[in-house]
Design a protein around this motif. Sequence first.
Motif, PDB file in Angstrom:
ATOM      1  N   LEU A   1       0.981  -1.292   0.064  1.00 48.74           N
ATOM      2  CA  LEU A   1       0.003   0.021  -0.161  1.00 48.74           C
ATOM      3  C   LEU A   1       0.758   1.134   0.116  1.00 48.74           C
ATOM      4  O   LEU A   1       0.528   2.172  -0.834  1.00 48.74           O
ATOM      5  N   TYR A   2       1.926   1.152   1.056  1.00 52.78           N
ATOM      6  CA  TYR A   2       2.703   2.321   0.960  1.00 52.78           C
ATOM      7  C   TYR A   2       3.657   2.455  -0.344  1.00 52.78           C
ATOM      8  O   TYR A   2       3.943   3.545  -1.031  1.00 52.78           O
ATOM      9  N   GLU A   3       4.072   1.484  -1.122  1.00 47.43           N
ATOM     10  CA  GLU A   3       4.719   1.290  -2.150  1.00 47.43           C
ATOM     11  C   GLU A   3       3.851   2.008  -3.285  1.00 47.43           C
ATOM     12  O   GLU A   3       4.313   3.062  -4.351  1.00 47.43           O
ATOM     13  N   THR A   4       2.663   1.855  -3.357  1.00 49.91           N
ATOM     14  CA  THR A   4       1.697   2.250  -4.413  1.00 49.91           C
ATOM     15  C   THR A   4       1.510   3.674  -4.346  1.00 49.91           C
ATOM     16  O   THR A   4       1.452   4.297  -5.150  1.00 49.91           O
ATOM     17  N   ALA A   5       1.349   4.142  -2.877  1.00 50.76           N
ATOM     18  CA  ALA A   5       0.969   5.495  -2.790  1.00 50.76           C
ATOM     19  C   ALA A   5       2.301   6.245  -3.164  1.00 50.76           C
ATOM     20  O   ALA A   5       2.031   7.400  -3.903  1.00 50.76           O
ATOM     21  N   LEU A   6       3.678   5.704  -2.988  1.00 52.18           N
ATOM     22  CA  LEU A   6       4.615   6.455  -3.369  1.00 52.18           C
ATOM     23  C   LEU A   6       4.648   6.550  -5.132  1.00 52.18           C
ATOM     24  O   LEU A   6       5.288   7.579  -5.625  1.00 52.18           O
ATOM     25  N   LYS A   7       4.503   5.439  -5.449  1.00 57.76           N
ATOM     26  CA  LYS A   7       3.991   5.518  -7.042  1.00 57.76           C
ATOM     27  C   LYS A   7       3.245   6.555  -7.630  1.00 57.76           C
ATOM     28  O   LYS A   7       3.356   7.199  -8.724  1.00 57.76           O
ATOM     29  N   ILE A   8       2.195   6.809  -6.724  1.00 62.49           N
ATOM     30  CA  ILE A   8       1.117   7.960  -7.091  1.00 62.49           C
ATOM     31  C   ILE A   8       1.924   9.157  -7.088  1.00 62.49           C
ATOM     32  O   ILE A   8       1.715  10.061  -7.904  1.00 62.49           O
ATOM     33  N   ILE A   9       2.582   9.481  -6.057  1.00 63.28           N
ATOM     34  CA  ILE A   9       3.273  10.739  -5.728  1.00 63.28           C
ATOM     35  C   ILE A   9       4.278  10.875  -7.048  1.00 63.28           C
ATOM     36  O   ILE A   9       4.415  11.956  -7.364  1.00 63.28           O
ATOM     37  N   LYS A  10       4.866   9.846  -7.083  1.00 60.42           N
ATOM     38  CA  LYS A  10       6.061  10.007  -8.040  1.00 60.42           C
ATOM     39  C   LYS A  10       5.475  10.449  -9.396  1.00 60.42           C
ATOM     40  O   LYS A  10       5.968  11.048 -10.220  1.00 60.42           O
ATOM     41  N   ARG A  11       4.317   9.880  -9.810  1.00 60.92           N
ATOM     42  CA  ARG A  11       3.611  10.145 -11.229  1.00 60.92           C
ATOM     43  C   ARG A  11       2.740  11.438 -11.348  1.00 60.92           C
ATOM     44  O   ARG A  11       2.917  12.048 -12.285  1.00 60.92           O
ATOM     45  N   SER A  12       2.371  11.837  -9.988  1.00 62.39           N
ATOM     46  CA  SER A  12       1.487  13.290 -10.015  1.00 62.39           C
ATOM     47  C   SER A  12       1.855  13.830  -8.595  1.00 62.39           C
ATOM     48  O   SER A  12       1.073  13.661  -7.847  1.00 62.39           O
ATOM     49  N   PRO A  13       2.960  14.450  -8.431  1.00 60.94           N
ATOM     50  CA  PRO A  13       3.492  14.750  -7.100  1.00 60.94           C
ATOM     51  C   PRO A  13       2.758  15.976  -6.575  1.00 60.94           C
ATOM     52  O   PRO A  13       2.805  16.308  -5.364  1.00 60.94           O
ATOM     53  N   VAL A  14       2.409  17.116  -7.485  1.00 59.36           N
ATOM     54  CA  VAL A  14       1.846  18.253  -7.038  1.00 59.36           C
ATOM     55  C   VAL A  14       0.345  18.052  -7.055  1.00 59.36           C
ATOM     56  O   VAL A  14      -0.341  18.517  -5.924  1.00 59.36           O
ATOM     57  N   ALA A  15      -0.303  17.572  -7.970  1.00 57.49           N
ATOM     58  CA  ALA A  15      -1.772  17.598  -7.922  1.00 57.49           C
ATOM     59  C   ALA A  15      -2.279  16.203  -7.284  1.00 57.49           C
ATOM     60  O   ALA A  15      -3.441  16.269  -6.916  1.00 57.49           O
ATOM     61  N   GLY A  16      -1.771  15.137  -7.229  1.00 55.74           N
ATOM     62  CA  GLY A  16      -2.221  13.790  -6.708  1.00 55.74           C
ATOM     63  C   GLY A  16      -3.042  13.144  -7.766  1.00 55.74           C
ATOM     64  O   GLY A  16      -3.292  13.677  -8.912  1.00 55.74           O
ATOM     65  N   ALA A  17      -3.854  12.334  -7.318  1.00 59.95           N
ATOM     66  CA  ALA A  17      -4.679  11.706  -8.006  1.00 59.95           C
ATOM     67  C   ALA A  17      -5.928  12.142  -8.124  1.00 59.95           C
ATOM     68  O   ALA A  17      -6.899  11.820  -9.233  1.00 59.95           O
ATOM     69  N   GLY A  18      -6.745  12.732  -6.936  1.00 56.95           N
ATOM     70  CA  GLY A  18      -7.905  13.187  -7.194  1.00 56.95           C
ATOM     71  C   GLY A  18      -8.569  13.055  -5.588  1.00 56.95           C
ATOM     72  O   GLY A  18      -8.161  12.259  -4.875  1.00 56.95           O
ATOM     73  N   LEU A  19      -9.673  13.844  -5.173  1.00 52.73           N
ATOM     74  CA  LEU A  19      -9.797  14.003  -4.066  1.00 52.73           C
ATOM     75  C   LEU A  19     -10.763  12.704  -3.808  1.00 52.73           C
ATOM     76  O   LEU A  19     -11.666  12.275  -4.544  1.00 52.73           O
ATOM     77  N   GLY A  20     -10.594  11.874  -2.624  1.00 49.13           N
ATOM     78  CA  GLY A  20     -11.530  11.033  -2.302  1.00 49.13           C
ATOM     79  C   GLY A  20     -10.832   9.630  -2.698  1.00 49.13           C
ATOM     80  O   GLY A  20      -9.895   9.406  -3.469  1.00 49.13           O
ATOM     81  N   THR A  21     -11.135   8.709  -1.761  1.00 46.41           N
ATOM     82  CA  THR A  21     -10.524   7.128  -1.945  1.00 46.41           C
ATOM     83  C   THR A  21     -10.832   6.442  -3.436  1.00 46.41           C
ATOM     84  O   THR A  21     -10.158   5.738  -4.033  1.00 46.41           O
ATOM     85  N   ALA A  22     -12.358   6.826  -3.853  1.00 45.90           N
ATOM     86  CA  ALA A  22     -12.695   6.436  -5.062  1.00 45.90           C
ATOM     87  C   ALA A  22     -11.974   6.826  -6.446  1.00 45.90           C
ATOM     88  O   ALA A  22     -11.588   5.969  -7.221  1.00 45.90           O
ATOM     89  N   ALA A  23     -11.380   8.174  -6.357  1.00 52.55           N
ATOM     90  CA  ALA A  23     -10.540   8.659  -7.490  1.00 52.55           C
ATOM     91  C   ALA A  23      -9.415   8.125  -7.205  1.00 52.55           C
ATOM     92  O   ALA A  23      -8.782   7.806  -8.559  1.00 52.55           O
ATOM     93  N   VAL A  24      -8.836   7.970  -6.248  1.00 48.96           N
ATOM     94  CA  VAL A  24      -7.513   7.237  -6.138  1.00 48.96           C
ATOM     95  C   VAL A  24      -7.437   5.625  -6.540  1.00 48.96           C
ATOM     96  O   VAL A  24      -6.484   5.551  -7.402  1.00 48.96           O
ATOM     97  N   GLN A  25      -8.695   5.006  -6.185  1.00 48.25           N
ATOM     98  CA  GLN A  25      -8.592   3.602  -6.494  1.00 48.25           C
ATOM     99  C   GLN A  25      -8.606   3.591  -8.155  1.00 48.25           C
ATOM    100  O   GLN A  25      -8.073   2.731  -8.795  1.00 48.25           O
ATOM    101  N   SER A  26      -9.465   4.557  -8.796  1.00 49.49           N
ATOM    102  CA  SER A  26      -9.551   4.609 -10.069  1.00 49.49           C
ATOM    103  C   SER A  26      -8.227   4.876 -10.805  1.00 49.49           C
ATOM    104  O   SER A  26      -7.832   4.335 -11.952  1.00 49.49           O
ATOM    105  N   PHE A  27      -7.062   5.637  -9.973  1.00 47.01           N
ATOM    106  CA  PHE A  27      -6.080   6.140 -10.770  1.00 47.01           C
ATOM    107  C   PHE A  27      -5.201   4.831 -10.683  1.00 47.01           C
ATOM    108  O   PHE A  27      -4.373   4.603 -11.583  1.00 47.01           O
ATOM    109  N   VAL A  28      -5.230   4.128  -9.452  1.00 49.72           N
ATOM    110  CA  VAL A  28      -4.313   3.040  -9.280  1.00 49.72           C
ATOM    111  C   VAL A  28      -4.684   1.869 -10.173  1.00 49.72           C
ATOM    112  O   VAL A  28      -3.873   1.347 -10.913  1.00 49.72           O
TER     113      VAL A  28
END
Length: 508
Positions: A369-396
Amino acid sequence: MTLYRESFLYRLWRMLYAAYHESALHRLFVQAGKWCGGQIDTSALLRPLCREGYVARGWADSLLCRLLAFWANIPITLLRALYRFLQPTFEDSFFARLAFAVGEETAVVQSWLIMLLWCIPYEYWNNAYTLMGFVFLLLLFCAGAMRRETYRLDVKTIGFYPLALFGAMFLGVAFSYTRSQSARFLVYHIAAALCVLVTVSAVHTARDLKRLAAGGSVCVAVSSLYAVMQRAQGLEVNKSYVDLKLNADMPSRVMSFFDNPNAYAEVLMLLLPLTIALVLCSKSTLGKLAAFGAMALGMIALGMTYGRASWIGFACAMAVMVFLWRPRLMPLFFLLCLAAVPFLPASIWNRILTITNMEDTSTASRIPLYETALKIIKRSPVAGAGLGTAAVQSFVKRYRLYWGRAPFVHAHNIYLQVWIEAGFLGLVGFVSAMLWNIKRAAHTVRHCGSSEARTLTCGAAAALCGAMVCGLADYLWNYPRVMCIFWFVFAMALTGTRLCAAGEEREP
């Protein structure tokens, strides 16, 4: 009460206390406590950490603060003008006078509302209740402000950093991978923001603050009674919550009327410090006994949740509370903690030992889980994936960033999750808001006299410290109701700090 004071146990306690008060051990603890407290004022390392920053100091007099306060209070200004224009009509109306009277006691209504909202069973719960409840309180406050010239929405007390975090939530929707999913989660954050705004604006006295703490304590007592009943009736062990290989002797984890034992443990971790503060500051015997009963039930229920992160967070909260409330008791607190270790039930002790055991499925599952979060940060460090767990899950799912066995729900770390949802600005706003609030509360309670507001502020600030520690291993905002309780405690610390500072300014 007379029978209690005439009892043998009471006389024995008085004798032991008098002997301890005159002992060398007590003098040693007092000196050690004074030394601990003095380190904050004299330490070259701690002074910069405790100093209020330039942005926080300049917020109250800034143009932005004045503009936001003006815009937020435009409805109240218009309603007040309407009241002055039609004052005889309003005063002749029974319902108008009733609305004014109830609106002037918004804090009382809020204490009853949170008892209701936080005690609804999960199967009957709807996240819209929180939004509707605090919108109602806001309207009620505006009605009371029509007749009370001093009533205003207090933007200044909220501070710059929480407002920056709230702004980052809107940006999290604007730059979201799936805006439609993020918009739904924005509503939960708006409800939490209304909770903060109403709380800091409606509470004007320590008595109001105490009422809100009592409302939270009722939630602790009722939910804990239900949790004890769950355990007494017998719960089937849920394999998704317990690693039976390493915790063979551990019973099922209670969750009361919340959906998840971790979520319930987080609720208790946040509200128990306020309940303990209520025990310390209650003046009536009945009130003290009621608060003590809620505290005892809550601590039993917290143990039965087997929530390791919440246990550690609560322990840190208690250490912070003792340090803020009575620094000289710190050595005694640590001795009591050490003395309590041999009396811990075997199941709790074994559960504690699994915290760092990578063979435990719950502990091991956090690594991907931590590794995935770091991958998201590496891909989109400034804006993130989007507000809410649903948006993050779709991004993943879209970029195939997670390969763990269990489904990806959230990052199990509040700092990582806020970053990947609200971007880097959200992370900075969150950490800054928490540290700013805790630092102000700690500085104020150390430089004001003993009072009910001071004790409750210590409890609220301690609960926030516990949440910061618990957040290292869990995401406290996964359930919107828990998120609202989190921000309620945040607002209690803000309001208590303001009341303590006002009392200090009135001193000669």
